[in-house]
Design a protein around this motif. Structure first.
Motif, PDB file in Angstrom:
ATOM      1  N   THR A  58      -5.475  -8.502   2.080  1.00 51.10           N
ATOM      2  CA  THR A  58      -4.090  -8.839   2.380  1.00 51.10           C
ATOM      3  C   THR A  58      -3.204  -8.788   1.550  1.00 51.10           C
ATOM      4  O   THR A  58      -1.822  -8.202   1.548  1.00 51.10           O
ATOM      5  N   ASP A  59      -3.444  -9.128   0.188  1.00 46.95           N
ATOM      6  CA  ASP A  59      -2.394  -9.023  -0.471  1.00 46.95           C
ATOM      7  C   ASP A  59      -1.908  -7.786  -1.064  1.00 46.95           C
ATOM      8  O   ASP A  59      -0.777  -7.150  -1.325  1.00 46.95           O
ATOM      9  N   VAL A  60      -3.022  -6.970  -1.149  1.00 46.96           N
ATOM     10  CA  VAL A  60      -2.605  -5.226  -1.435  1.00 46.96           C
ATOM     11  C   VAL A  60      -1.896  -4.643  -0.396  1.00 46.96           C
ATOM     12  O   VAL A  60      -1.055  -3.913  -0.601  1.00 46.96           O
ATOM     13  N   VAL A  61      -2.416  -5.111   0.885  1.00 49.06           N
ATOM     14  CA  VAL A  61      -1.381  -4.483   2.139  1.00 49.06           C
ATOM     15  C   VAL A  61      -0.074  -5.023   1.930  1.00 49.06           C
ATOM     16  O   VAL A  61       0.891  -4.310   2.013  1.00 49.06           O
ATOM     17  N   GLU A  62      -0.036  -6.327   1.932  1.00 54.99           N
ATOM     18  CA  GLU A  62       1.313  -6.920   2.392  1.00 54.99           C
ATOM     19  C   GLU A  62       2.429  -6.984   0.876  1.00 54.99           C
ATOM     20  O   GLU A  62       3.534  -6.506   1.127  1.00 54.99           O
ATOM     21  N   ARG A  63       1.732  -6.810  -0.237  1.00 61.76           N
ATOM     22  CA  ARG A  63       2.410  -6.776  -1.472  1.00 61.76           C
ATOM     23  C   ARG A  63       2.532  -5.532  -2.148  1.00 61.76           C
ATOM     24  O   ARG A  63       3.488  -5.285  -3.113  1.00 61.76           O
ATOM     25  N   ILE A  64       1.679  -4.642  -1.485  1.00 59.14           N
ATOM     26  CA  ILE A  64       1.860  -2.983  -2.150  1.00 59.14           C
ATOM     27  C   ILE A  64       2.225  -2.230  -0.923  1.00 59.14           C
ATOM     28  O   ILE A  64       3.260  -1.510  -1.101  1.00 59.14           O
ATOM     29  N   PHE A  65       1.211  -1.988   0.028  1.00 58.28           N
ATOM     30  CA  PHE A  65       1.330  -0.914   0.900  1.00 58.28           C
ATOM     31  C   PHE A  65       2.659  -1.199   1.916  1.00 58.28           C
ATOM     32  O   PHE A  65       3.308  -0.267   2.123  1.00 58.28           O
TER      33      PHE A  65
END
Length: 214
Positions: free
Chosen positions: A173-180
């Protein structure tokens, strides 16, 4: 020679120049860790990401020009085995997220949280907290084109969460929301081990990562 990000044990650093910054990548240690030396083009000040191993090689990479900061992306030992020696030799400030800092072998000069800024010369990097691989894993973002992800994002997936569904969900979730969800496909990803990638190369695989759970 153009930058590829492909480095090898005992091999030379791969160096690229981007607006305002030079980036040198080197592989060190028995676990194939990547360390990154960033230098401000205007001032020459340096910042090292992950003093992972082989302090003599890291100090050779740093050379005679100073570095003011060493950032440790997370608490796992293979990312800080050379931290004590490099910090002592350079006098650099040591930086880590507050949740992982107590696990490091030296007192951390500065703890950071999500959204904080770290500077190298006149260049500013943004701290992105990515929870799951460890509680205090962080990435460093330069502009919207260069992100140093530690062990939280690699070509082919997010970092190891030891098959723990809650930890995987947190990191994914963090990788998707905060990066992608935030950054463009052209953003270059510099991971803690192995080859580099781009967000565009990885984005089509996000549903597969979620479905497999690692």
């Amino acid at each position: 020679m153009s930058y590829t990000g492909d480095v090898t044990a005992n091999g030379p650093a791969d160096v690229r120049e981007v607006p305002g910054l030079s980036i040198s990548k080197i592989e060190v240690g028995d676990f194939g860790n990547n360390a990154y030396l960033l230098r401000c083009a205007e001032t020459g000040d340096g910042l090292l990401i992950d003093a992972a191993a082989e302090p003599d090689r890291l100090l050779g990479l740093i050379g005679d020009m100073p570095i003011s900061t060493i950032v440790t992306t997370h608490r796992h030992q293979d990312h800080w085995l050379a931290l004590s020696e490099v910090a002592k030799a350079t006098g650099a400030e040591t930086v880590a997220h507050s949740l992982d800092a107590p696990e490091l072998p030296v007192p951390v000069t500065r703890t950071v949280e999500h959204g904080d800024r770290v500077t190298v010369g006149v260049v500013t990097l943004e701290v992105i907290h990515l929870r799951g691989h460890t509680p205090g894993s962080i990435a460093l973002l330069y502009g919207d084109g260069h992100i140093f992800t530690g062990d939280s994002l690699f070509p082919g997936g997010v970092g190891n969460t030891e098959r723990d569904p809650a930890r995987f969900e947190s990191l994914y979730t963090d990788v998707v929301e905060r990066i992608f969800d935030r950054l463009p496909d052209e953003t270059w990803v510099y991971p803690g081990h192995g080859k580099d990638t781009t967000l565009g190369a990885e984005r089509p695989s996000l549903p597969e990562w979620r479905a497999r759970g690692w």
